[in-house]
Design a protein around this motif. Structure first.
Motif, PDB file in Angstrom:
ATOM      1  N   TRP A  47       0.850  -1.200   0.000  1.00 45.43           N
ATOM      2  CA  TRP A  47       0.000   0.000   0.000  1.00 45.43           C
ATOM      3  C   TRP A  47       0.875   1.236   0.000  1.00 45.43           C
ATOM      4  O   TRP A  47       1.948   1.246   0.613  1.00 45.43           O
ATOM      5  CB  TRP A  47      -0.883   0.026   1.256  1.00 45.43           C
ATOM      6  N   GLU A  70      -5.156  -4.981  11.004  1.00 42.11           N
ATOM      7  CA  GLU A  70      -5.511  -3.666  10.485  1.00 42.11           C
ATOM      8  C   GLU A  70      -4.369  -2.676  10.703  1.00 42.11           C
ATOM      9  O   GLU A  70      -3.680  -2.709  11.722  1.00 42.11           O
ATOM     10  CB  GLU A  70      -6.788  -3.148  11.156  1.00 42.11           C
ATOM     11  N   PHE A  80      -7.440   0.376   8.750  1.00 42.71           N
ATOM     12  CA  PHE A  80      -7.489  -0.083   7.366  1.00 42.71           C
ATOM     13  C   PHE A  80      -7.181  -1.572   7.329  1.00 42.71           C
ATOM     14  O   PHE A  80      -6.167  -2.017   7.869  1.00 42.71           O
ATOM     15  CB  PHE A  80      -6.464   0.664   6.514  1.00 42.71           C
ATOM     16  N   ASP A  81      -8.041  -2.342   6.693  1.00 45.80           N
ATOM     17  CA  ASP A  81      -7.828  -3.774   6.560  1.00 45.80           C
ATOM     18  C   ASP A  81      -6.529  -4.024   5.795  1.00 45.80           C
ATOM     19  O   ASP A  81      -6.333  -3.470   4.706  1.00 45.80           O
ATOM     20  CB  ASP A  81      -9.010  -4.400   5.818  1.00 45.80           C
ATOM     21  N   THR A  84      -7.402  -5.726   2.223  1.00 42.74           N
ATOM     22  CA  THR A  84      -8.197  -5.015   1.213  1.00 42.74           C
ATOM     23  C   THR A  84      -7.884  -3.525   1.135  1.00 42.74           C
ATOM     24  O   THR A  84      -8.244  -2.870   0.160  1.00 42.74           O
ATOM     25  CB  THR A  84      -9.702  -5.154   1.498  1.00 42.74           C
ATOM     26  N   GLU A  86      -9.360  -1.321   2.850  1.00 41.64           N
ATOM     27  CA  GLU A  86     -10.602  -0.591   3.112  1.00 41.64           C
ATOM     28  C   GLU A  86     -10.687  -0.129   4.559  1.00 41.64           C
ATOM     29  O   GLU A  86     -10.236  -0.810   5.473  1.00 41.64           O
ATOM     30  CB  GLU A  86     -11.805  -1.472   2.792  1.00 41.64           C
ATOM     31  N   CYS A  87     -11.306   1.043   4.741  1.00 37.62           N
ATOM     32  CA  CYS A  87     -11.544   1.595   6.070  1.00 37.62           C
ATOM     33  C   CYS A  87     -13.043   1.800   6.245  1.00 37.62           C
ATOM     34  O   CYS A  87     -13.702   2.392   5.384  1.00 37.62           O
ATOM     35  CB  CYS A  87     -10.822   2.937   6.224  1.00 37.62           C
ATOM     36  N   ASP A  88     -13.578   1.316   7.369  1.00 41.29           N
ATOM     37  CA  ASP A  88     -15.006   1.475   7.623  1.00 41.29           C
ATOM     38  C   ASP A  88     -15.286   2.186   8.947  1.00 41.29           C
ATOM     39  O   ASP A  88     -16.357   2.067   9.506  1.00 41.29           O
ATOM     40  CB  ASP A  88     -15.718   0.126   7.581  1.00 41.29           C
ATOM     41  N   GLY A  94     -14.851   4.919   4.594  1.00 39.03           N
ATOM     42  CA  GLY A  94     -15.268   4.991   3.196  1.00 39.03           C
ATOM     43  C   GLY A  94     -14.112   5.138   2.220  1.00 39.03           C
ATOM     44  O   GLY A  94     -14.328   5.179   1.017  1.00 39.03           O
ATOM     45  N   THR A  95     -12.895   5.222   2.720  1.00 44.87           N
ATOM     46  CA  THR A  95     -11.735   5.339   1.829  1.00 44.87           C
ATOM     47  C   THR A  95     -11.021   3.986   1.727  1.00 44.87           C
ATOM     48  O   THR A  95     -11.224   3.094   2.545  1.00 44.87           O
ATOM     49  CB  THR A  95     -10.731   6.399   2.318  1.00 44.87           C
ATOM     50  N   THR A  96     -10.210   3.868   0.702  1.00 46.33           N
ATOM     51  CA  THR A  96      -9.404   2.665   0.491  1.00 46.33           C
ATOM     52  C   THR A  96      -7.985   3.095   0.171  1.00 46.33           C
ATOM     53  O   THR A  96      -7.771   4.048  -0.587  1.00 46.33           O
ATOM     54  CB  THR A  96      -9.964   1.825  -0.673  1.00 46.33           C
TER      55      THR A  96
END
Length: 138
Positions: A47, A70, A80-81, A84, A86-88, A94-96
């Motif tokens: 990333w 995470e 952030f996973d 993936t 992804e952040c929830d 809502g961001t990746t």
């Protein structure tokens, strides 16, 4: 055999934390990238080393803070996973994370992303990267 540039041994990527390297993007900008462990194949993901919410570095030279698979943003604590990106939750919900394509072959991690060229292990050579001011402690 993988068509790519060798980054590191898979053993160099810690179970918690990250392996930091610098790559040049297609616009000749130096970008920091982190390798983190992931339960999905190939066991590691790459990333861009900064939170999309406020451009905060995850890995500031001593590994990205992580918990339960995470990556933790040091600014606001968004999670952030690691598989993936992804952040929830939190400010970055809502961001990746921007991904960087890699492959693992016989215990070696290779950069396979056509948009990046591997430059060197470790952080950028200058101090112009994303900020890292934090009010969180780990």
């Amino acid at each position: 055999m993988v068509d790519g540039t060798e980054i590191a041994s898979l053993d160099d990527v810690p179970e918690l934390g990250s392996y930091l390297f610098t790559a040049e993007d297609m616009f000749t900008n130096e970008e920091e990238v982190i390798l983190v462990r992931c339960e999905d194949d190939p066991g590691v993901e790459a990333w861009v080393n900064n939170c999309p919410h406020e451009s905060q570095r995850f890995d500031r030279g001593d590994g990205a803070p992580m918990r339960d698979g995470e990556i933790i943003c040091p600014k606001h604590g968004s999670l952030f996973d690691s598989c993936t990106g992804e952040c929830d939750n939190g400010e970055a919900a809502g961001t990746t994370l921007p991904s960087v394509d890699i492959a693992v072959d016989e215990g070696t991690v290779y950069l396979t992303d056509d948009d990046y060229t591997f430059l060197h292990a470790g952080p950028r050579d200058d101090d112009e990267g994303p900020g890292s001011t934090s009010h969180l402690s780990f």
